[in-house]
Each structure stands twice: as structure tokens, then as C-alpha cells.
Enzyme design. Structure first.
Site, PDB file in Angstrom:
ATOM      1  N   THR A   1      -6.680 -12.327   2.620  1.00 22.00           N
ATOM      2  CA  THR A   1      -7.802 -11.654   1.958  1.00 22.00           C
ATOM      3  C   THR A   1      -8.931 -12.625   1.640  1.00 22.00           C
ATOM      4  O   THR A   1      -9.999 -12.196   1.198  1.00 22.00           O
ATOM      5  CB  THR A   1      -7.330 -11.002   0.644  1.00 22.00           C
TER       6      THR A   1
ATOM      7  N   HIS B   1      -4.134  -1.628  -6.751  1.00 24.87           N
ATOM      8  CA  HIS B   1      -3.438  -0.403  -7.122  1.00 24.87           C
ATOM      9  C   HIS B   1      -4.477   0.650  -7.475  1.00 24.87           C
ATOM     10  O   HIS B   1      -5.407   0.386  -8.238  1.00 24.87           O
ATOM     11  CB  HIS B   1      -2.530  -0.620  -8.344  1.00 24.87           C
TER      12      HIS B   1
ATOM     13  N   GLY C   1       0.945   1.873  -7.679  1.00 24.40           N
ATOM     14  CA  GLY C   1       0.141   2.113  -8.873  1.00 24.40           C
ATOM     15  C   GLY C   1       0.387   3.481  -9.467  1.00 24.40           C
ATOM     16  O   GLY C   1       0.505   3.637 -10.688  1.00 24.40           O
ATOM     17  N   LYS C   2       0.490   4.484  -8.605  1.00 25.94           N
ATOM     18  CA  LYS C   2       0.764   5.839  -9.087  1.00 25.94           C
ATOM     19  C   LYS C   2       2.126   5.901  -9.771  1.00 25.94           C
ATOM     20  O   LYS C   2       2.276   6.538 -10.818  1.00 25.94           O
ATOM     21  CB  LYS C   2       0.736   6.830  -7.923  1.00 25.94           C
TER      22      LYS C   2
ATOM     23  N   ASP D   1       0.821  -1.222   0.000  1.00 30.02           N
ATOM     24  CA  ASP D   1       0.000   0.000   0.000  1.00 30.02           C
ATOM     25  C   ASP D   1       0.852   1.268   0.000  1.00 30.02           C
ATOM     26  O   ASP D   1       0.428   2.305   0.504  1.00 30.02           O
ATOM     27  CB  ASP D   1      -0.946   0.026   1.217  1.00 30.02           C
ATOM     28  N   GLU D   2       2.034   1.203  -0.613  1.00 30.73           N
ATOM     29  CA  GLU D   2       2.921   2.363  -0.617  1.00 30.73           C
ATOM     30  C   GLU D   2       2.610   3.355  -1.732  1.00 30.73           C
ATOM     31  O   GLU D   2       3.127   4.476  -1.719  1.00 30.73           O
ATOM     32  CB  GLU D   2       4.392   1.920  -0.759  1.00 30.73           C
TER      33      GLU D   2
ATOM     34  N   ASP E   1       2.523  14.774   1.646  1.00 30.98           N
ATOM     35  CA  ASP E   1       1.512  15.794   1.945  1.00 30.98           C
ATOM     36  C   ASP E   1       0.648  15.442   3.150  1.00 30.98           C
ATOM     37  O   ASP E   1       0.115  16.336   3.821  1.00 30.98           O
ATOM     38  CB  ASP E   1       0.605  16.003   0.728  1.00 30.98           C
TER      39      ASP E   1
ATOM     40  N   ARG F   1     -10.618  -2.998   4.532  1.00 28.64           N
ATOM     41  CA  ARG F   1     -10.269  -2.847   5.940  1.00 28.64           C
ATOM     42  C   ARG F   1      -9.444  -1.586   6.155  1.00 28.64           C
ATOM     43  O   ARG F   1      -8.627  -1.218   5.321  1.00 28.64           O
ATOM     44  CB  ARG F   1      -9.456  -4.053   6.432  1.00 28.64           C
TER      45      ARG F   1
END
Length: 432
Positions: free
Chosen positions: A129, A41, A17-18, A13-14, A333, A303
Site C-alpha cells: 500500500t 474496515h 468491520g461489520k 476484505d471479508e 446477497d 484499487r
């Protein structure tokens, strides 16, 4: 140009995808090399459109890029088709998506066994999951898995599924008191699904190596993160594959000497989903602030993510295990408007200080973080596009993290959008 690997440097989850979306415009190929639909992502396009992908590489949103689901991935056919349909309904061209013939298929019995096993484990559960990923990888290692290429030979496919079901149904019925799965129904459903993706099946190893020989750029996109790696993560609270850099070559079919850059994706604080030790986890208003401001809700599970301060111990560990050459720091940010921002620089375990990852999970579970307090900043940095645009205290924070992690911070994310990025140096630069 050699290959570039994108690695999650924490517990997933870092913001990979971006990063893939940002760099995808400069690559000819984007490859997903491990995992399945147990990770998500999120990509926000310059138009403001938001896309969530679980199985298909993020490069599908960039025109002209060939996307590959590599041999190291486990593919749920239903999820694949649903995701393809969702993209096509929104006008995304998916014609350049290819699937390795050697990728393994995630079957209905994998999902059934995964879910019932988690329930059976009770408070000792891993926190999966429930999508069948672990059982599918178990079958792969046990040499009883179903591969993508098997759908091209229906007779052989039926024999393999029949052999698998003889064992799986015994487990479901006699151990878990569940209903047996019907062979004919499982085979029929899979063959119907396969009609819609069989034209995408190919020898992706050959294509990727040919592309590298031709000087094309290949991005290898990992799912999850370093601390979830089955070998190098916080075992047993890990995934069932290798998200680390070593898994990139294995899961795509290219040699390790082809890899040019290992780009670690590092969140400006730390999050984790599911069970397992988390030394810097916050249970106060600061944890609530990070979760709310950072929108820390799991894309796949729904979650809420556990949140904590930046942990330099695991960042250094990720640098070492992956051979990370550069870091992309995301969500800086989110830390705006905090008076101070603590950074974990080491642990104290049973009265002994250490700056390295402990070798046992019991030691990690009782590790007390040693914090260095850094001054915070109040300014809104979402519009910053140059490093010098950041407040001095934000710059100091980045430079301190860079020093602690042991690799340069090449890029900084200051918002979810593709354009909300500060580039300090080109991660695709020549290293010769």
C-alpha cells in the site's frame, strides 16, 4: 468470559468491520492486534451512516466499549490523529480509545523507503500500500524501532531517531538518490503529534488481563486475512504481520489459553488486492459482476479487487491454521441472480489432484481449480433474517460451504447493514 478472535479467512476484505460492529455491543473491549493503516474496515450503522476505519478498532462506534490499539500494531501518528478528528467531527466519542505503550510508531522514513522500494522493484514489486508498514515491522525485528512509550521521554526519543536516521538517510540518499530527512523536523513533528495522544498511552496488557479475570468479554480484531499472514500466507505476497489467530495473543498481550472462540470471516466468493497467485480468479463477465455488485474497491488503496469464485481449499486451510470454531459468511446477497455458482473443491497441479494448499507458490500459481457447480437463485435475499427465509438453493449453498470449510457457518451477511444478518447460533455461547 474468555477472549474471542475475529479472523479474516481469505486474502482480507471479508467484512470484519461489520462483524466487529455487530458483536461489539456485547463486548466490553475491542482490540486491534496487528497491522497498521494498510487495511480498512467499513461499518454501516442502523442509521445508514457509513464509517471507514483504518487504524482505530471498529468498536469505537459502539458506546460503552473500551477500544485498544495493541502492542502488535504499527501506528502512524498522523493517520491516528486524522482518524480521531474525523470521528469526533461526526459526533463519535473517542475517549475510550487506549494505545499500548509497546506498539511501534510508523515514521516518515518508513513511508519514504516503502514507496521508493516499490518503484525500484518495477514488475517484481509485491504490491504494498506504500504506507510504510513493512519497513516499520523490519525495524521492529531489527530492534531499531521507535515505540509509542518513547514519546514520553523526548531526550531518549531524539537519540533513537537520530540513530535510525543515520542508517535510513544513507539508504535514501546513496541507494535511491533521494533527499535526506531532517532529524530536528522529524522529532519536532512527532512530539507535537504526541501531545494529542499521550494521555491514551498505557499498559494495555495489564488492563486486558484484568478485564478477562473479571469475566468481561474481549474481542480481538485482526486486519487483512489468513492468506496474507507473513508465516502462513502466500509468501512473499503477504503483509508483514500475523493476522492469524496465533498473532492475536501475541499482538494483544494475553495468553493463548484465554481465547474462547475463533470466528473466521469468510466472503461467499473470493477477492484479492495486489499481486500474487489466485487460482479461482475470474477474467470474464462473472468477475465483472462480482466486482460491481459487491462494490469491490479497496477501502485503503482505492484499487479494484480481483474477484473469483469461492475457494474451499483456502477455507479449509484457514480453518486448520487458525483453529476456527465458527464462520461468519458475508456478502451472500451478491450471488443472487446467478444461474449457477461454481465452488472450487480442489486443485489440479501438473496433472495431479489435491484438496490441500500446495507448499510452493509456483504450484499455487499454476493450480487449476476443480469446480463443483451449484445451482444459483434469483430471489433478493437482503431482507432475510432467518435461515429459513433464504431460498432453498441459497441454503444449500451455505450448507455445502460449511461442509467444505470444516466449521459451522454461525452467521450470514445478506447486506452491508448491521441488521442485515442471519444468526444461526450464538458465537459468544459458552463452550464448557
Amino acid at each position: 468470559m474468555p477472549a474471542v478472535v475475529l479472523i479474516g479467512a481469505q486474502w482480507g476484505d471479508e467484512g470484519k468491520g461489520k462483524v466487529t460492529d455487530l458483536l461489539g455491543g456485547r463486548a466490553q473491549w475491542v482490540v486491534r492486534y496487528q497491522g497498521g493503516n494498510n487495511a480498512g474496515h467499513t461499518v454501516v450503522l442502523p442509521t445508514g451512516e457509513n464509517f471507514t476505519l483504518h487504524l482505530i478498532p471498529s468498536g469505537v462506534l459502539t458506546p460503552g466499549v473500551t477500544n485498544v490499539i495493541g502492542n502488535g500494531v504499527v501506528v502512524d501518528p498522523g493517520v491516528l490523529l486524522s482518524e480521531l478528528q474525523g470521528l469526533e467531527d461526526r459526533g463519535v466519542d473517542t475517549s475510550q480509545l487506549l494505545i499500548s505503550a509497546d506498539a511501534h510508531l510508523l515514521m516518515p522514513y518508513h513511508v519514504a523507503i516503502d514507496k521508493v522500494t516499490e518503484r525500484y522493484m518495477g514488475n517484481k514489486k509485491i504490491g504494498t500500500t506504500g504506507r510504510g508498514i513493512g519497513p516499520c515491522y523490519q525495524d521492529k525485528i531489527a530492534r531499531m524501532g521507535i515505540r509509542v512509550a518513547d514519546v514520553l521521554e523526548p531526550g531518549e526519543l531524539t537519540h533513537k531517531i537520530e540513530a535510525a536516521l543515520e542508517f535510513k538517510n544513507q539508504v535514501l540518499v546513496k541507494i535511491y538518490n533521494r533527499k535526506a530527512l531532517d532529524l530536528a523536523q522529524v522529532v519536532e513533528t512527532l512530539l507535537e503529534q504526541a501531545q494529542q495522544f499521550r494521555h491514551r498511552i498505557t499498559d494495555t496488557r495489564l488492563l486486558l488481563n484484568d478485564a478477562l479475570e473479571a469475566g468481561e468479554t474481549v474481542l480481538l480484531e485482526g486486519a487483512q486475512g489468513t492468506l496474507l499472514d507473513v508465516d502462513h500466507g502466500t509468501y512473499p505476497y503477504v503483509t508483514s504481520s500475523n493476522p492469524t489467530a496465533g498473532g492475536a495473543a501475541l499482538g494483544s498481550g494475553i495468553g493463548p489459553t484465554r481465547i474462547h472462540t475463533v470466528l473466521g470471516i469468510l466472503k461467499a466468493y473470493t477477492t484479492r488486492v495486489g499481486s500474487g497467485p489466485f487460482p479461482t480468479e475470474l477474467f470474464d463477465e462473472n468477475g465483472e459482476y462480482l466486482a460491481k455488485t459487491g462494490s469491490e474497491i479497496g477501502v485503503t488503496t482505492g484499487r479494484r479487487r480481483r474477484c473469483g469464485w469461492f475457494d474451499a481449499v483456502i477455507a479449509r486451510y484457514a480453518t486448520r491454521v487458525n483453529g476456527i470454531t465458527d464462520y461468519f459468511l458475508t456478502k451472500l446477497d451478491v450471488l443472487s441472480s446467478l444461474e449457477t455458482v461454481p465452488v472450487c473443491v480442489g486443485y489440479q497441479i501438473a496433472g495431479v489432484r489435491t484438496h490441500d494448499m500446495p507448499i510452493t507458490q509456483s504450484d499455487l500459481a499454476r493450480a487449476e481449480p476443480i469446480y463443483e457447480e451449484l445451482p444459483g437463485w434469483w430471489e433478493d435475499i437482503s431482507g432475510a433474517r432467518e435461515f429459513e427465509d433464504l431460498p432453498a438453493k441459497a441454503r444449500d449453498y451455505v450448507l455445502r460451504l460449511e461442509e467444505l470449510a470444516g466449521a459451522q457457518v454461525a452467521c450470514i451477511g445478506v447486506g452491508p447493514g448491521r441488521d442485515q444478518t442471519i444468526v444461526r447460533c450464538d458465537v459468544l455461547r459458552s463452550r464448557r
